[in-house]
Each structure stands twice: as structure tokens, then as C-alpha cells.
Design an enzyme around this catalytic site. Structure first.
Site, PDB file in Angstrom:
ATOM      1  N   THR A  33       0.849  -1.196   0.000  1.00  0.00           N
ATOM      2  CA  THR A  33       0.000   0.000   0.000  1.00  0.00           C
ATOM      3  C   THR A  33       0.883   1.244   0.000  1.00  0.00           C
ATOM      4  O   THR A  33       1.943   1.252   0.611  1.00  0.00           O
ATOM      5  CB  THR A  33      -0.899  -0.027   1.260  1.00  0.00           C
ATOM      6  OG1 THR A  33      -1.767  -1.161   1.163  1.00  0.00           O
ATOM      7  CG2 THR A  33      -1.739   1.236   1.375  1.00  0.00           C
ATOM      8  N   GLY A  34       0.404   2.296  -0.677  1.00  0.00           N
ATOM      9  CA  GLY A  34       1.136   3.564  -0.663  1.00  0.00           C
ATOM     10  C   GLY A  34       1.432   4.024  -2.076  1.00  0.00           C
ATOM     11  O   GLY A  34       1.072   3.369  -3.055  1.00  0.00           O
ATOM     12  N   ASP A  86       6.195  -4.241  -1.545  1.00  0.00           N
ATOM     13  CA  ASP A  86       5.638  -3.104  -0.810  1.00  0.00           C
ATOM     14  C   ASP A  86       6.719  -2.047  -0.603  1.00  0.00           C
ATOM     15  O   ASP A  86       7.928  -2.338  -0.671  1.00  0.00           O
ATOM     16  CB  ASP A  86       5.101  -3.585   0.553  1.00  0.00           C
ATOM     17  CG  ASP A  86       4.130  -2.600   1.189  1.00  0.00           C
ATOM     18  OD1 ASP A  86       3.892  -1.514   0.626  1.00  0.00           O
ATOM     19  OD2 ASP A  86       3.586  -2.936   2.264  1.00  0.00           O
ATOM     20  N   GLY A  87       6.283  -0.843  -0.312  1.00  0.00           N
ATOM     21  CA  GLY A  87       7.195   0.250   0.026  1.00  0.00           C
ATOM     22  C   GLY A  87       7.510   0.251   1.512  1.00  0.00           C
ATOM     23  O   GLY A  87       7.149  -0.678   2.246  1.00  0.00           O
ATOM     24  N   GLY A 102       0.819   4.919   5.617  1.00  0.00           N
ATOM     25  CA  GLY A 102      -0.514   4.933   5.010  1.00  0.00           C
ATOM     26  C   GLY A 102      -1.555   4.243   5.884  1.00  0.00           C
ATOM     27  O   GLY A 102      -2.717   4.114   5.487  1.00  0.00           O
ATOM     28  N   GLU A 108      -0.562  -5.288   5.943  1.00  0.00           N
ATOM     29  CA  GLU A 108       0.730  -5.469   5.269  1.00  0.00           C
ATOM     30  C   GLU A 108       1.539  -6.563   5.970  1.00  0.00           C
ATOM     31  O   GLU A 108       2.140  -7.433   5.324  1.00  0.00           O
ATOM     32  CB  GLU A 108       1.515  -4.150   5.270  1.00  0.00           C
ATOM     33  CG  GLU A 108       0.887  -3.090   4.388  1.00  0.00           C
ATOM     34  CD  GLU A 108       1.513  -1.713   4.527  1.00  0.00           C
ATOM     35  OE1 GLU A 108       1.307  -0.906   3.623  1.00  0.00           O
ATOM     36  OE2 GLU A 108       2.183  -1.431   5.536  1.00  0.00           O
TER      37      GLU A 108
HETATM   38  C1  5RP Z   1       1.557   2.101   4.068  1.00  0.00           C
HETATM   39  C2  5RP Z   1       3.006   1.840   4.048  1.00  0.00           C
HETATM   40  C3  5RP Z   1       3.778   2.324   2.889  1.00  0.00           C
HETATM   41  O1  5RP Z   1       4.504   1.271   2.340  1.00  0.00           O
HETATM   42  C4  5RP Z   1       4.718   3.404   3.331  1.00  0.00           C
HETATM   43  O2  5RP Z   1       3.967   4.398   4.008  1.00  0.00           O
HETATM   44  C5  5RP Z   1       5.462   4.015   2.146  1.00  0.00           C
HETATM   45  O3  5RP Z   1       4.570   4.726   1.356  1.00  0.00           O
HETATM   46  P1  5RP Z   1       5.034   5.547   0.094  1.00  0.00           P
HETATM   47  O4  5RP Z   1       5.441   4.550  -0.942  1.00  0.00           O
HETATM   48  O5  5RP Z   1       3.798   6.339  -0.274  1.00  0.00           O
HETATM   49  O6  5RP Z   1       6.170   6.446   0.514  1.00  0.00           O
HETATM   50  O7  5RP Z   1       3.575   1.238   4.931  1.00  0.00           O
HETATM   51  O8  5RP Z   1       0.946   1.685   5.261  1.00  0.00           O
END
Ligand code: 5RP
Length: 224
Positions: A33-34, A86-87, A102, A108
Site C-alpha cells: 500500500t502507498g 511493498d514500500g 498509510g 501489510e
Molecule cells: C503504508 C506503508 C507504505 O509502504 C509506506 O507508508 C510508504 O509509502 P510511500 O510509498 O507512499 O512512501 O507502509 O501503510
């Protein structure tokens, strides 16, 4: 000079190439997510006919995947998942992470737990020597909000309620400021032991296996 969005786009494409090269046809892909995960989802659409299905780590991700015509399964329908992408909000060279900016940290962590491999996709601004500058998200059951906040304060953190935010699970987020985290796995365990905490945003006991890190000079790989 590449913008941060261009770096996120570049690392998303690298992750899709990784999935195309390494993941057997018909596999289930876990999706984070993100904003970086969103670039990944958009790029993953080109593998629609090659991957079997996806599992989403949030309602927002589920909607975006479905919008691209990608099949989205409930995690309970899945017994094996070769990869989760994931990020992160922060990541160390040892691939410990802070996640949950997020607010999707719990789902996650659950989806990542099922996956054989966690591939983290970040731009270089996320790489840190020590976790803690980014406030650490902690998901709490609503009635436990103040109790958990007091327990965190005893541990030296400064919890702040994320105003106006409810997680996909109907819970609240406390963002904890002021921690320089010397022992990420230890703190992850300690926070999980506070009654009323659902999950915390430290991903250290089970960190990433591979980091794809976007830099202006190209995408670096750390881990395997
Ligand atoms: C969401 C997360 C995202 O992976 C983290 O916030 C990174 O987001 P972005 O890619 O928008 O910088 O953990 O819960």
C-alpha cells in the site's frame, strides 16, 4: 535530476521485471500500500495474463488492482505466495523497516507473513542508518487508545493520535515520535506485548529479503 515520483516509477518497473523473471507463471503476488505500491500496481497490469492473482494489503490497493482488471483474492483462499512487494517509510541496510505511514501496517504484516519473499521498493530517501526519524505507527483497538499511549510514554516514546483516521480494520493509529530505535526487533516485540496494540509498524523480526532502491544512477539491489 530525477523527481521522487520518477524514482518511484523506476523502482516499480524494476519490481515488475523482477516478478516477471523470478516468479513462476500463475503465482499469487502480494501487493502493498502507498504511493510506491501504486506505481507498482500500475506497472503490474502488464503481467495480468501471466500472474495467477493478487492479494491486497488494503482496501485502496484492492480497488486499484481491480481497476486494472487484476484478480484479487482473499488471503484465506491462498496457501502459498512467492512474493510480496511493498514500500517502506524507512529501511536500514539490514532491511529492517518502519511501515504504516498509510495506516495499512496490520494487513501489510499479515500478507507479508504468508509470502516467501518480501521485496521492498523505495526511493533512496527511505534508506537510513537507524530507524526512528519517521514517527512509528502503532495500530490500537479504540478503547485501548489512552492506555496504550501511557504505556508507550513509559517506554520513552511520544505518541500522537492520527486525527480523523480509522484503519481498514476499524482501529486507530498512534504515531510515536522521538524514538531513535537501537533494537528494532526488541522494540517490535515489546510493543506487540502491550494489551490493546494490534500491530506496530516495525518490520524487523521479519524484515525485507530484498530491497530495490531507486537512485538517480539506477536501481540498486540490497539483499537477495
Ligand atoms: C503504508 C506503508 C507504505 O509502504 C509506506 O507508508 C510508504 O509509502 P510511500 O510509498 O507512499 O512512501 O507502509 O501503510
Amino acid at each position: 535530476m530525477a523527481t521522487q515520483d520518477e524514482l518511484k516509477q523506476a523502482v516499480a518497473w524494476a519490481a515488475v521485471e523482477y516478478v516477471a523473471d523470478r516468479v513462476p507463471s500463475g503465482s499469487i503476488v502480494g501487493v502493498g500500500t502507498g504511493s510506491t505500491a501504486n506505481f507498482f500496481i500500475d506497472a503490474l497490469a502488464r503481467l495480468k495474463d501471466r500472474i495467477g492473482a493478487t492479494v491486497a494489503s488494503s482496501e485502496a490497493t484492492r480497488r486499484r488492482l481491480a481497476g486494472h482488471g487484476l484478480r484479487v483474492l482473499d488471503l484465506n483462499e491462498v496457501t502459498s505466495m512467492p512474493v510480496y512487494v511493498d514500500g517502506a517509510d524507512e529501511i536500514t541496510p539490514r532491511l529492517e523497516m518502519v511501515k504504516g505511514g498509510g495506516g495499512a501496517l496490520t494487513r501489510e504484516k499479515i500478507v507479508a507473513a504468508v509470502a516467501d519473499q518480501f521485496v521492498c521498493v523505495c526511493d533512496e530517501s527511505k534508506l537510513v542508518a537507524r530507524l526512528g526519524k519517521f514517527p512509528l505507527p502503532v495500530e490500537v483497538i479504540p478503547m485501548a487508545r489512552d492506555y496504550v499511549a501511557r504505556e508507550i510514554a513509559k517506554l520513552g516514546g511520544q505518541p500522537r493520535l492520527r486525527e480523523g483516521f480509522v484503519t481498514d480494520n476499524g482501529n486507530l493509529i498512534l504515531d510515536v515520535h522521538g524514538w531513535q530505535i537501537a533494537d528494532p526487533a526488541g522494540l517490535e516485540t515489546t510493543l506487540d506485548g502491550i494489551v490493546g496494540v494490534v500491530t506496530n509498524g516495525l518490520f524487523a523480526r521479519r524484515g525485507a529479503d530484498l530491497l530495490l532502491l531507486a537512485t538517480p544512477a539506477g536501481v540498486r539491489q540490497i539483499g537477495k
